[in-house]
Design an enzyme around this catalytic site. Structure first.
Site, short mmCIF file in Angstrom:
data_model
loop_
_atom_site.label_atom_id
_atom_site.label_comp_id
_atom_site.label_asym_id
_atom_site.label_seq_id
_atom_site.Cartn_x
_atom_site.Cartn_y
_atom_site.Cartn_z
N LEU A 49 -83.26 -47.55 13.77
CA LEU A 49 -83.60 -48.89 13.43
C LEU A 49 -82.93 -49.51 15.08
CD1 LEU A 49 -83.88 -49.92 10.00
CD2 LEU A 49 -85.14 -49.09 11.63
N ASP A 104 -90.23 -35.66 22.01
CA ASP A 104 -88.58 -35.81 21.91
C ASP A 104 -88.41 -34.06 22.38
OD1 ASP A 104 -89.22 -34.95 19.65
OD2 ASP A 104 -87.12 -35.59 18.34
N CYS A 153 -96.45 -28.13 35.88
CA CYS A 153 -96.41 -27.75 37.48
C CYS A 153 -94.79 -28.33 38.16
CB CYS A 153 -97.29 -28.08 38.42
SG CYS A 153 -99.04 -27.38 38.36
N CYS A 198 -81.53 -37.49 21.75
CA CYS A 198 -80.56 -38.48 21.30
C CYS A 198 -79.47 -38.90 20.48
CB CYS A 198 -81.47 -39.93 21.33
SG CYS A 198 -82.96 -40.34 22.79
#
Length: 256
Positions: free
Chosen positions: A70, A129, A175, A189
């Site tokens: 949140l 992620d 690439c 995170c």
């Protein structure tokens, strides 16, 4: 396609921009964007994709809302904790604009379902992620001939780029990162921390870049800038472009 009077009023600030105009707004309304990841980047990205009037949205995420989300995932509330992100995000879109078509996929993009999920998209915006999914999405976009907007963040560093590896002279995401990242293990995170506003900055810039692709051939803002990686430094703050070269030996888009 024509724009109804109520939609004209809703998007009037777009339409009066010479760089977008009525033709550009129609192009956005006719677009189908697949958003991979409805988390930190995907949440603000979705808000501005919907606000831009993207006519069809497909949302892909296999995670559920956690209270720790949140702080940066701005479409969710405490009452959403424990619910699937893709479905909750789709409900947000329906509340925001009944004129948009939205579909939720509570799954992770993989080799077995990528073509089914991504086929028919005007553009894929990837804000997931992990590198394994990112590379699968990139390889699939090349095979399907779909432009890719890639957005990533690590602490105060952001990266945003448009890729079109299906075009003979353009690089793909692989690439840029190579083959070493075909794995689930990458920084998170939860381990490294992240400032909510930084994620919002990267997510909204990614939508700006996606709109460039969608407006190509329709409006003056339509300069896709394929293969140019924009490095965003939130500490300085600053942004600098970096040109990604096409790798002839790339297993995603190369010719060898």
């Amino acid at each position: 396609m024509s724009i109804s009077p109520d939609r004209l009023n809703r998007f009037a600030r777009h339409i009066v921009l010479p760089e977008v105009g009525g033709a550009g707004q129609v192009a956005l309304a006719e677009s189908h964007v697949v958003l991979v990841g409805c988390g930190g980047i995907g949440s603000p990205a979705l808000q501005y994709l919907a606000a831009a009037g993207i006519g069809r949205l497909t949302l892909v995420d296999d995670d559920v809302v956690d209270v720790s989300n949140l702080q940066r995932q701005t479409i969710y509330t405490p009452s959403d904790v424990g619910k699937p992100k893709a479905e909750t995000a789709a409900e947000w879109v329906r509340r925001f604009d009944l004129g948009l078509e939205v579909n939720a996929n509570v799954t992770r993009v993989g080799g077995d379902n990528a073509a089914q999920i991504l086929s028919g998209a005007s553009l894929v915006l990837d804000g997931c992620d992990n590198f394994a999914t990112r590379l699968t999405v990139s390889d699939s976009c090349v095979k399907l001939g779909i432009p890719l907007t890639s957005a990533a963040i690590g602490r105060f560093q952001g990266q945003v780029a448009n890729f079109a590896g299906h075009l003979p002279d353009q690089p793909c995401y692989r690439c840029f990162v190579g083959d070493a990242f075909d794995a689930e293990d990458c920084d998170t995170c939860a381990a490294d921390g992240v400032l909510g506003a930084m994620v919002g900055m990267v997510g909204t810039f990614a939508v700006m870049h996606a709109i460039r692709v969608l407006l190509a051939g329709h409006a003056a803002f339509g300069d896709p800038q394929f293969g140019t990686l924009h490095l965003i430094d939130g500490m300085a703050p600053s942004m600098r472009p970096l040109r990604v070269a096409k790798d002839p030996a790339c297993k995603g888009c190369g010719s060898t």
